[in-house]
Every structure is written in structure tokens, then in C-alpha cells.
Scaffold this motif. Structure first.
Motif, PDB file in Angstrom:
ATOM      1  N   GLN A  71      23.133  -2.602  15.935  1.00  0.00           N
ATOM      2  CA  GLN A  71      23.038  -3.673  14.942  1.00  0.00           C
ATOM      3  C   GLN A  71      22.034  -4.731  15.379  1.00  0.00           C
ATOM      4  N   GLU A 205      20.308  -5.798   5.283  1.00  0.00           N
ATOM      5  CA  GLU A 205      21.062  -4.770   4.559  1.00  0.00           C
ATOM      6  C   GLU A 205      20.134  -3.688   4.026  1.00  0.00           C
ATOM      7  N   ALA A 206      18.969  -4.089   3.549  1.00  0.00           N
ATOM      8  CA  ALA A 206      17.996  -3.113   3.037  1.00  0.00           C
ATOM      9  C   ALA A 206      17.485  -2.210   4.156  1.00  0.00           C
ATOM     10  N   LYS A 208      19.101  -1.485   6.896  1.00  0.00           N
ATOM     11  CA  LYS A 208      20.197  -0.597   7.283  1.00  0.00           C
ATOM     12  C   LYS A 208      20.195   0.662   6.422  1.00  0.00           C
ATOM     13  N   GLN A 209      19.816   0.505   5.173  1.00  0.00           N
ATOM     14  CA  GLN A 209      19.762   1.624   4.237  1.00  0.00           C
ATOM     15  C   GLN A 209      18.431   2.371   4.320  1.00  0.00           C
ATOM     16  N   ARG A 210      17.570   1.934   5.239  1.00  0.00           N
ATOM     17  CA  ARG A 210      16.251   2.536   5.461  1.00  0.00           C
ATOM     18  C   ARG A 210      15.404   2.529   4.189  1.00  0.00           C
ATOM     19  N   GLN A 211      15.474   1.422   3.452  1.00  0.00           N
ATOM     20  CA  GLN A 211      14.632   1.303   2.271  1.00  0.00           C
ATOM     21  C   GLN A 211      13.175   1.164   2.691  1.00  0.00           C
ATOM     22  N   GLU A 215      10.025  -1.779  -0.917  1.00  0.00           N
ATOM     23  CA  GLU A 215      11.331  -2.191  -1.440  1.00  0.00           C
ATOM     24  C   GLU A 215      11.865  -3.397  -0.675  1.00  0.00           C
ATOM     25  N   CYS A 216      11.686  -3.385   0.645  1.00  0.00           N
ATOM     26  CA  CYS A 216      12.118  -4.525   1.468  1.00  0.00           C
ATOM     27  C   CYS A 216      11.341  -5.780   1.105  1.00  0.00           C
TER      28      CYS A 216
END
Length: 225
Positions: A71, A205-206, A208-211, A215-216
Motif C-alpha cells: 500500500q 484508488e485509480a 490500485k485498479q491499475r487504470q 484515466e488517472c
């Protein structure tokens, strides 16, 4: 953080091999077994250091890393990402683990990948060039700032500080002045992240989702606007 954990793993390995050598007579083990393990281990460490740039150790660190350490990496890299976006420093990608870094032909446990072509050739306007150096210095220290905001301390950042020293190598300053500039950069990065806290947390959060990078960046712009 990486170097410290790596040394701990090496120390534990040496202790285990030494212990097995001492206990082998009691356990009726052949003395060739601990000797063979030692030879193989040293061989793998040598190959990893010379050919793989310590990526084998990085993968091992990644496997045994705690959830908090994983994290921390995300909060650390989000600090780099946010400040780079706000300073309009081009971002080409990011990785958050040693395996992702290997797949992208990068080293380390992960990181934000910048387009740093502006560092390779000086602008005719030296004032503008020095401003870019100062801004990139803040971006490099923003990972440490991000960790401190969330955890009240920082465990990473050694590689960032090495890069910080590199980009300032052509600027005449004493060691104490460089340290002062580093602290100022961390303070500036902390202020930026705090002022854009909602965008920063949404970015985490983005990531973490591997955006994707685009997109980020869109998420950051939505929160800032």
C-alpha cells in the motif's frame, strides 16, 4: 527500504546456511549439502546483481512484502504522479510491483515513468530551465511526502534522492545546501498534496485498479476543476 530488506534477507540466508553446516553432523547430513546450497545461492546473487540488476531480489522482496508495504508503494507513487501532472511533466506510465516493472523493462519495485527529455538539453532561457529542475525535484520528493502524509513517516525514497542529486549535480552547492533544497522540495510537495487531498486519494484508488495514465489524469482534473 529495499536495500534494508535485501540485507535482512541475505543475513537470514547466511545464518541459515551456517546453522545447517553446524547441525549437519547431528542430523547426519552430508557436509556437501550446505556447501552446495552456499555455492548455488552465491551464484544466483552474482547473476542477479550483474545481469538482472537485482530484479531477482526485488521479486523476492515483493513476494514477502506485507500488505502495508504494498500500500505504501501506491501512496508513494501517487505522490509522484499528482505533482508531475500539476507541473505538466509528461507521464509515460507507472508500475506498482517488481513483476510489473520487469514486464515494462524497468528496474526496482515499481515507479512512475516520466518523459525527462527536458533534462537532456538546456533551454536557452536558463531561468526557465532551472525552474523545471526545481519542479522536477519537487516531483521526485513527492513520494516521500505522500508516505508521510498517510503514515507519518517514509520508508522509501532512496532512489528518488539519488535522482534528486543527479539533476542538481551541475548546480554549484554545498552538501548542506543540497539537503536544505531537498527538505524544501518535500515541504512543497507536502503542501501540493494536502491542497489537493481529494484528488490524491482518488488517484490512489485509480492506481490500485491499475487504470491507465490518461484515466488517472482525467480523475485528477475532475477533482481539481
Amino acid at each position: 527500504m529495499e536495500q534494508e530488506t535485501g540485507l535482512n534477507i541475505l543475513a537470514v540466508s547466511i545464518f541459515t546456511i551456517t546453522l545447517s553446516a553446524l547441525l549437519s553432523p547431528l542430523l547426519h547430513l552430508s557436509p556437501y549439502i550446505p556447501a552446495g546450497v552456499t555455492f548455488i545461492l552465491l551464484g544466483l546473487v552474482t547473476i542477479d546483481t550483474l545481469s538482472w540488476k537485482n530484479q531477482g531480489v526485488n521479486l523476492l522482496l515483493n513476494i514477502f512484502a506485507s500488505s502495508e508495504q504494498k500500500q505504501r508503494i501506491i501512496y508513494h507513487e501517487a505522490g509522484h504522479f499528482l505533482t508531475a501532472y500539476l507541473y505538466q511533466i509528461p507521464i509515460e506510465g507507472y508500475t506498482l510491483s517488481a513483476w510489473e516493472a520487469i514486464k515494462n523493462n524497468n528496474s526496482g519495485l515499481g515507479g512512475v515513468i516520466f518523459n525527462t527529455s527536458f533534462l537532456e538539453k538546456k533551454s536557452q532561457d536558463m531561468r526557465e530551465f532551472n525552474l523545471q529542475i526545481d519542479r522536477f525535484g519537487v516531483v521526485l520528493m513527492a513520494g516521500i511526502a505522500g508516505e508521510k502524509i498517510i503514515y507519518n513517516n517514509s520508508q522509501g525514497g532512496e532512489e528518488d534522492y539519488q535522482k534528486f542529486q543527479e539533476i542538481n549535480r551541475n548546480i554549484t552547492m554545498t552538501v548542506s545546501n543540497l539537503e536544505m533544497k531537498k527538505r524544501l522540495a518535500i515541504l512543497q510537495a507536502t503542501t501540493i498534496i494536502e491542497q489537493n487531498k481529494n484528488a490524491y486519494l482518488a488517484l490512489v484508488e485509480a492506481m490500485k485498479q491499475r487504470q491507465s495514465v490518461s484515466e488517472c489524469q482525467k480523475i485528477i482534473s475532475e477533482y481539481i476543476n
